[in-house]
Scaffold this active site. Structure first.
Site, PDB file in Angstrom:
ATOM      1  N   GLU A 294      -4.454   9.679  13.933  1.00 50.61           N
ATOM      2  CA  GLU A 294      -5.404  10.639  14.529  1.00 50.61           C
ATOM      3  C   GLU A 294      -6.846  10.231  14.286  1.00 50.61           C
ATOM      4  O   GLU A 294      -7.730  11.071  14.100  1.00 50.61           O
ATOM      5  CB  GLU A 294      -5.159  12.027  13.937  1.00 50.61           C
ATOM      6  CG  GLU A 294      -3.994  12.723  14.588  1.00 50.61           C
ATOM      7  CD  GLU A 294      -3.594  13.994  13.890  1.00 50.61           C
ATOM      8  OE1 GLU A 294      -4.304  14.430  12.968  1.00 50.61           O
ATOM      9  OE2 GLU A 294      -2.548  14.524  14.287  1.00 50.61           O
TER      10      GLU A 294
ATOM     11  N   HIS B 291      -7.266   2.788   3.628  1.00 50.57           N
ATOM     12  CA  HIS B 291      -7.067   3.574   4.852  1.00 50.57           C
ATOM     13  C   HIS B 291      -8.390   3.760   5.607  1.00 50.57           C
ATOM     14  O   HIS B 291      -8.395   3.911   6.823  1.00 50.57           O
ATOM     15  CB  HIS B 291      -6.509   4.966   4.517  1.00 50.57           C
ATOM     16  CG  HIS B 291      -5.035   5.006   4.257  1.00 50.57           C
ATOM     17  ND1 HIS B 291      -4.477   4.563   3.085  1.00 50.57           N
ATOM     18  CD2 HIS B 291      -3.998   5.438   5.027  1.00 50.57           C
ATOM     19  CE1 HIS B 291      -3.162   4.745   3.129  1.00 50.57           C
ATOM     20  NE2 HIS B 291      -2.850   5.271   4.299  1.00 50.57           N
TER      21      HIS B 291
ATOM     22  N   CYS C  32     -11.163   2.701  -0.111  1.00 48.22           N
ATOM     23  CA  CYS C  32      -9.741   3.013   0.107  1.00 48.22           C
ATOM     24  C   CYS C  32      -9.360   2.258   1.366  1.00 48.22           C
ATOM     25  O   CYS C  32     -10.107   2.281   2.356  1.00 48.22           O
ATOM     26  CB  CYS C  32      -9.545   4.512   0.311  1.00 48.22           C
ATOM     27  SG  CYS C  32      -7.903   4.970   0.915  1.00 48.22           S
TER      28      CYS C  32
ATOM     29  N   ASP D 297       0.864  -1.198   0.000  1.00 51.93           N
ATOM     30  CA  ASP D 297       0.000   0.000   0.000  1.00 51.93           C
ATOM     31  C   ASP D 297       0.899   1.246   0.000  1.00 51.93           C
ATOM     32  O   ASP D 297       2.092   1.152   0.307  1.00 51.93           O
ATOM     33  CB  ASP D 297      -0.912   0.010   1.242  1.00 51.93           C
ATOM     34  CG  ASP D 297      -1.825   1.239   1.272  1.00 51.93           C
ATOM     35  OD1 ASP D 297      -2.411   1.564   0.228  1.00 51.93           O
ATOM     36  OD2 ASP D 297      -1.932   1.884   2.337  1.00 51.93           O
TER      37      ASP D 297
HETATM   38  N1  DGL Z   1      -4.851   3.134   0.703  1.00 55.35           N
HETATM   39  C1  DGL Z   1      -4.887   3.555  -0.636  1.00 55.35           C
HETATM   40  C2  DGL Z   1      -6.139   3.165  -1.370  1.00 55.35           C
HETATM   41  O1  DGL Z   1      -6.709   2.149  -1.044  1.00 55.35           O
HETATM   42  C3  DGL Z   1      -4.203   4.814  -1.058  1.00 55.35           C
HETATM   43  C4  DGL Z   1      -4.518   6.054  -0.359  1.00 55.35           C
HETATM   44  C5  DGL Z   1      -3.589   7.128  -0.813  1.00 55.35           C
HETATM   45  O2  DGL Z   1      -2.378   6.923  -0.768  1.00 55.35           O
HETATM   46  O3  DGL Z   1      -4.100   8.176  -1.245  1.00 55.35           O
HETATM   47  O4  DGL Z   1      -6.548   3.807  -2.305  1.00 55.35           O
END
Ligand code: DGL
Length: 253
Positions: free
Chosen positions: A154, A185, A183, A9
């Site tokens: 955070e 994250h 995403c 990632d």
């Molecule tokens: N975690 C990533 C995703 O699934 C990328 C987020 C990023 O770096 O902007 O898209």
């Protein structure tokens, strides 16, 4: 170390997928590579995301990985097709916003998809939009600031809740009853997203489905690890302190 599965990632987001793999496949050794030096990828150019993703995959293959999981929707949208062409003997698993389960189960007829700009402009998402967009209304939104909040640990701060409200409330007001986390994250913000979205909205995250897909592919290719002690390594293009943060995030539930 028995041949590990490589997971990539832009940063810490793919740890949500790492956790699903760790839980579903405890016998598999895992090498996680979180770029960290150039995160976020979401608004970067196609060429940059492509080049960084190839660099990362080459690093994981040099470590002897038997399979690569692109635990990043953005990297998948940009690079998975070309990676499969370049490395036909390596099984690749990518992440895509889970539009299908949301579209097939919505009762309000309105679904929301949260993802990066790059993912929402990618072919995978466009195809899903073409396929399901005639029957359901698909509202898209970029989680502005979400990736940075997760990278900085955070998730629970009041500032992060403000960011989430700004993005999620307008979707709820327009009637979404399914919210797709497109995403990797974003699952780290799940509790705040749930609180803001309220009880009437189901949050859809793909990590467990990805773990099932990885298990099936391991069987198809006959490359499952034998029972034994799995090893976990965390690599980065940033520094040692960042690698330590990746490990901490992985083992923090
Ligand atoms: N975690 C990533 C995703 O699934 C990328 C987020 C990023 O770096 O902007 O898209």
């Amino acid at each position: 170390m028995v041949a590990p599965i490589g997971i990539f990632d832009s940063g810490m987001g793919g740890i949500s997928v790492w956790q699903a793999l760790h839980d579903a496949l405890p016998e598999e050794s895992l090498i996680y590579l979180g770029d960290g030096a150039r995160c976020p990828y979401g608004a970067r150019s196609l060429d940059e995301v492509r080049d960084f993703t190839f660099e990362a995959v080459e690093r994981l293959l040099a470590e002897g990985c038997k399979m690569i999981v692109l635990a990043c929707n953005t990297a998948t949208a940009v690079a998975i097709k070309e990676l499969r062409e370049c490395y036909p003997n390596i099984p690749f698993v990518g992440l895509e916003p889970a539009v299908k389960p949301a579209a097939l189960t919505t009762k309000s007829g309105v679904i929301g998809v949260l993802a990066t700009k790059r993912s929402l402009e990618g072919d995978h998402f466009r195809r899903a939009e073409d396929k399901y967009g005639a029957e359901v209304r698909i509202l898209k939104a970029v989680g502005e600031g979400f990736v940075e909040a997760v990278e900085n640990n955070e998730e629970q701060s009041p500032e992060t809740e403000t960011l989430v409200r700004r993005v999620v409330e307008p979707l709820v007001e327009q009637g979404v009853d399914k919210l797709v986390l497109g995403c990797t994250h974003y699952p780290f913000l799940r509790s705040v997203i749930e609180r803001v979205a309220g009880d009437g909205v189901e949050i859809i995250d793909s990590s467990e489905a990805v773990a099932r897909r990885v298990a099936n592919l391991l069987d198809e290719h006959g490359i499952r690890a034998e029972a034994g002690v799995a090893e976990y390594r965390f690599l980065t293009f940033a520094d040692e302190a960042y690698a330590a943060k990746l490990r901490d995030k992985a083992f923090k539930k």
